[in-house]
Scaffold this motif. Structure first.
Motif, mmCIF file in Angstrom:
data_model
loop_
_atom_site.group_PDB
_atom_site.id
_atom_site.type_symbol
_atom_site.label_atom_id
_atom_site.label_comp_id
_atom_site.label_asym_id
_atom_site.label_seq_id
_atom_site.Cartn_x
_atom_site.Cartn_y
_atom_site.Cartn_z
ATOM 1 N N UNK A 1 0.832 -1.214 0.000
ATOM 2 C CA UNK A 1 0.000 0.000 0.000
ATOM 3 C C UNK A 1 0.868 1.267 0.000
ATOM 4 N N UNK A 2 1.944 1.236 0.782
ATOM 5 C CA UNK A 2 2.784 2.423 0.935
ATOM 6 C C UNK A 2 3.430 2.825 -0.390
ATOM 7 N N UNK A 3 3.994 1.848 -1.098
ATOM 8 C CA UNK A 3 4.658 2.137 -2.371
ATOM 9 C C UNK A 3 3.695 2.757 -3.377
ATOM 10 N N UNK B 1 -10.685 -3.144 -3.593
ATOM 11 C CA UNK B 1 -10.849 -1.694 -3.465
ATOM 12 C C UNK B 1 -10.754 -1.017 -4.826
ATOM 13 N N UNK B 2 -9.896 -1.558 -5.692
ATOM 14 C CA UNK B 2 -9.755 -1.005 -7.038
ATOM 15 C C UNK B 2 -11.030 -1.187 -7.845
ATOM 16 N N UNK B 3 -11.592 -2.400 -7.799
ATOM 17 C CA UNK B 3 -12.833 -2.651 -8.530
ATOM 18 C C UNK B 3 -13.973 -1.822 -7.954
ATOM 19 N N UNK B 4 -13.999 -1.657 -6.647
ATOM 20 C CA UNK B 4 -15.007 -0.799 -6.031
ATOM 21 C C UNK B 4 -14.849 0.637 -6.536
ATOM 22 N N UNK B 5 -13.607 1.097 -6.613
ATOM 23 C CA UNK B 5 -13.361 2.432 -7.144
ATOM 24 C C UNK B 5 -13.761 2.565 -8.602
ATOM 25 N N UNK B 6 -13.552 1.506 -9.375
ATOM 26 C CA UNK B 6 -13.965 1.515 -10.776
ATOM 27 C C UNK B 6 -15.484 1.680 -10.878
ATOM 28 N N UNK C 1 -5.460 3.816 0.376
ATOM 29 C CA UNK C 1 -6.128 4.187 1.623
ATOM 30 C C UNK C 1 -7.170 3.152 2.032
ATOM 31 N N UNK C 2 -8.066 2.780 1.111
ATOM 32 C CA UNK C 2 -9.157 1.885 1.481
ATOM 33 C C UNK C 2 -8.672 0.445 1.687
ATOM 34 N N UNK C 3 -7.646 0.041 0.957
ATOM 35 C CA UNK C 3 -7.069 -1.283 1.205
ATOM 36 C C UNK C 3 -6.404 -1.327 2.587
ATOM 37 N N UNK C 4 -5.777 -0.233 2.982
ATOM 38 C CA UNK C 4 -5.151 -0.164 4.300
ATOM 39 C C UNK C 4 -6.201 -0.236 5.405
ATOM 40 N N UNK C 5 -7.347 0.407 5.183
ATOM 41 C CA UNK C 5 -8.451 0.310 6.150
ATOM 42 C C UNK C 5 -8.846 -1.143 6.352
ATOM 43 N N UNK C 6 -8.976 -1.879 5.240
ATOM 44 C CA UNK C 6 -9.350 -3.298 5.330
ATOM 45 C C UNK C 6 -8.268 -4.103 6.053
ATOM 46 N N UNK C 7 -6.986 -3.762 5.809
ATOM 47 C CA UNK C 7 -5.874 -4.446 6.477
ATOM 48 C C UNK C 7 -5.939 -4.267 7.998
ATOM 49 N N UNK C 8 -6.162 -3.035 8.429
ATOM 50 C CA UNK C 8 -6.046 -2.696 9.846
ATOM 51 C C UNK C 8 -7.283 -3.100 10.647
ATOM 52 N N UNK C 9 -8.459 -2.851 10.083
ATOM 53 C CA UNK C 9 -9.684 -2.952 10.881
ATOM 54 C C UNK C 9 -10.515 -4.209 10.623
#
Length: 396
Positions: free
Chosen positions: A74-76, A339-344, A119-127
C-alpha cells in the motif's frame, strides 16, 4: 518489505490525508470553471470535461493500482500516486489550451486513484471485515470537509491570484503529504500477493461474488447522484439562477456540512441497527429526495434546487459507508484489487450512468431526480433472503 502494526489513530490521520486528494482535485476549482472556459475560449461543457476526464481516469486506473497495491504494498503505491498527482497538477497549472488541460487532468486522475486504493485497502488491512465499514464512514466524513472548504479556498485563490493558483495549491498539498507519508506510513499488507500483478482471475474471483456486485453497484449509483449534482450545480446556481461565486460557495458549503454530519452518524447507526437497516434508511432518504426534486423542478430558486440535494447527501453518506464496507468484507489478501474494482464502479461506473442519463437531453434538475430514483430495485432487493444473509456479522 517491512510490515508493522502502527497505532490506529496515526494511521487514520495518514489515511485521511490520502483520501482527500480526489475531492480536492474536483472541488477546489469549481468556482473557477467559468474563467477556465473563458481562458481557453471553449464552451462550458468542455471545461466540465476536466472533471469527467479526471473521474474516468481515476476509475480505470484503479484496475492497475489495486493489484499493484497487493503485489508491491500500500505504501509504495500511495507514494507513487502522490508523485503523479503533484506533477500533473503542475502540468495543469501551465496548460495553454484545453487539450493540454484535459491531458493533465487525466494524468492527475491516475495519481488520485492510487492514493484512494491504498487508503481503502489499508483500512481493510487494519480494521478487518466488520469494523472497516465503520472506518470508511469516518473517512467519508473527512472527505466531505473538502466540498465545504475547498470551494471557499478556491474562490479566494481565484480572486486573488487567478484560476491557475488552484492547481499550484494541489501540487503543494501533494508535496507536503508525500513528505509526511514517506516518514510515517508503514506497510500494512500482512502478506504480499504472489500472483501475477494483472492476472485476470484476480478480478473474476471478486466479480463473481454476488455481495460485492450488489454493494459496489449501490456505491456506484449513490456516487452518480453526487457527481450529477457537482457537475450541474455551477450551471444551475451560477448560470441559470445568477448566483455569484461567493453565493455558490455558501450553498455548496451547507450541503457539505450536512454530508459531514451524516457520515459521522452512519457508523453509530450501523452499530445499533446493522448495515442492512442503514442501507434501507439511506436509500429511502435518497428516493424521497428524488420525488422532492421532481416536485420543485419548476421553482426557480436556490433553496428549491438545494433542498432535495441536502436530503440526497444524507442518504448518500449512509449508503456509501455501509455498502463500501460490505463490498470489501469478503476479501483479505485481495483487498487492494477489491478496493480497485469498487473504485472503478464508483468513478467510471457512476460517470457512465450519468453519461447515459445525459443522452436523454433532460435539464439538470430532472437528470438529478432520475439518478436519485433509480435505486428503487436495490431497495427492494434488500428484503430478499440472500441480502439478509450478506448482512449477518462476519468473523474478525
Amino acid at each position: 518489505m517491512h510490515t508493522s502494526n502502527p497505532p490506529q489513530k496515526t494511521q487514520m490521520i495518514l489515511l485521511t490525508l490520502l483520501v482527500l486528494f480526489s475531492p480536492l482535485a474536483i472541488d477546489i476549482y469549481l468556482p473557477a470553471l467559468p474563467l477556465i472556459s473563458e481562458a481557453f475560449h471553449v464552451e462550458h461543457a468542455l471545461s466540465q470535461g476536466t472533471i469527467t476526464w479526471f473521474l474516468f481516469a481515476m476509475g480505470v486506473g484503479q484496475l492497475f493500482a489495486g493489484p499493484l497495491a497487493d503485489k508491491l504494498g500500500r505504501r509504495t503505491v500511495a507514494l507513487c500516486g502522490i508523485g503523479i498527482y503533484g506533477l500533473s497538477a503542475l502540468l495543469a497549472w501551465g496548460a495553454q489550451n484545453i487539450e493540454w488541460m484535459l491531458t493533465a487532468r487525466m494524468l492527475q486522475g491516475l495519481g488520485a486513484c492510487a492514493t484512494s486504493v491504498a487508503a481503502f485497502a489499508t483500512v481493510r488491512d487494519i480494521f478487518g471485515p466488520e469494523k472497516s465499514g465503520r472506518m470508511i464512514s469516518y473517512l467519508n466524513g473527512a472527505i466531505c470537509f473538502i466540498p465545504a472548504l475547498a470551494p471557499i479556498l478556491g474562490s479566494w485563490l481565484t480572486q486573488q491570484f487567478g484560476w491557475r493558483s488552484n492547481f499550484s495549491f494541489m501540487a503543494l498539498y501533494a508535496l507536503i503529504v508525500f513528505a509526511l507519508l514517506f516518514v510515517s506510513m508503514k506497510e500494512t499488507n500482512p502478506q504480499m500477493s504472489k500472483e501475477s500483478v494483472f492476472k485476470f482471475s484476480r478480478y473474476m474471483t471478486i466479480l463473481k461474488t454476488p455481495s460485492f456486485l450488489f454493494h459496489a453497484s449501490l456505491c456506484m449509483l449513490a456516487m452518480a447522484v453526487i457527481l450529477a449534482y457537482v457537475t450541474s450545480a455551477p450551471v444551475v446556481l451560477m448560470g441559470q439562477l445568477g448566483l455569484d461565486m461567493n453565493q455558490f460557495t455558501f450553498w455548496f458549503g451547507i450541503n457539505a456540512a450536512l454530508n459531514i454530519t451524516a457520515s459521522m452518524t452512519a457508523p453509530k447507526c450501523m452499530d445499533k441497527l446493522g448495515t442492512r437497516a442503514t442501507l434501507l434508511i439511506g436509500l429511502a432518504i435518497l428516493m424521497v429526495a428524488g420525488i422532492l426534486m421532481l416536485s420543485l423542478a419548476g421553482v426557480e430558486s436556490a433553496i428549491a434546487f438545494m433542498l432535495p440535494v441536502f436530503l440526497s447527501s444524507i442518504g448518500f453518506a449512509w449508503i456509501l459507508g455501509a455498502a463500501a464496507g460490505k463490498a470489501l468484507a469478503p476479501f483479505g489478501d485481495k483487498a487492494g484489487t477489491a478496493a480497485a474494482l469498487l473504485g472503478l464502479f464508483q468513478m467510471s461506473g457512476s460517470g457512465l450512468v450519468i453519461g447515459v442519463v445525459q443522452l436523454s437531453g433532460l435539464e439538470p434538475k430532472m437528470m438529478i431526480a432520475i439518478q436519485m430514483l433509480i435505486v428503487l430495485p436495490w431497495f427492494v432487493a434488500l428484503f430478499t433472503k440472500p441480502a439478509r444473509a450478506w448482512h449477518q456479522p462476519l468473523p474478525q
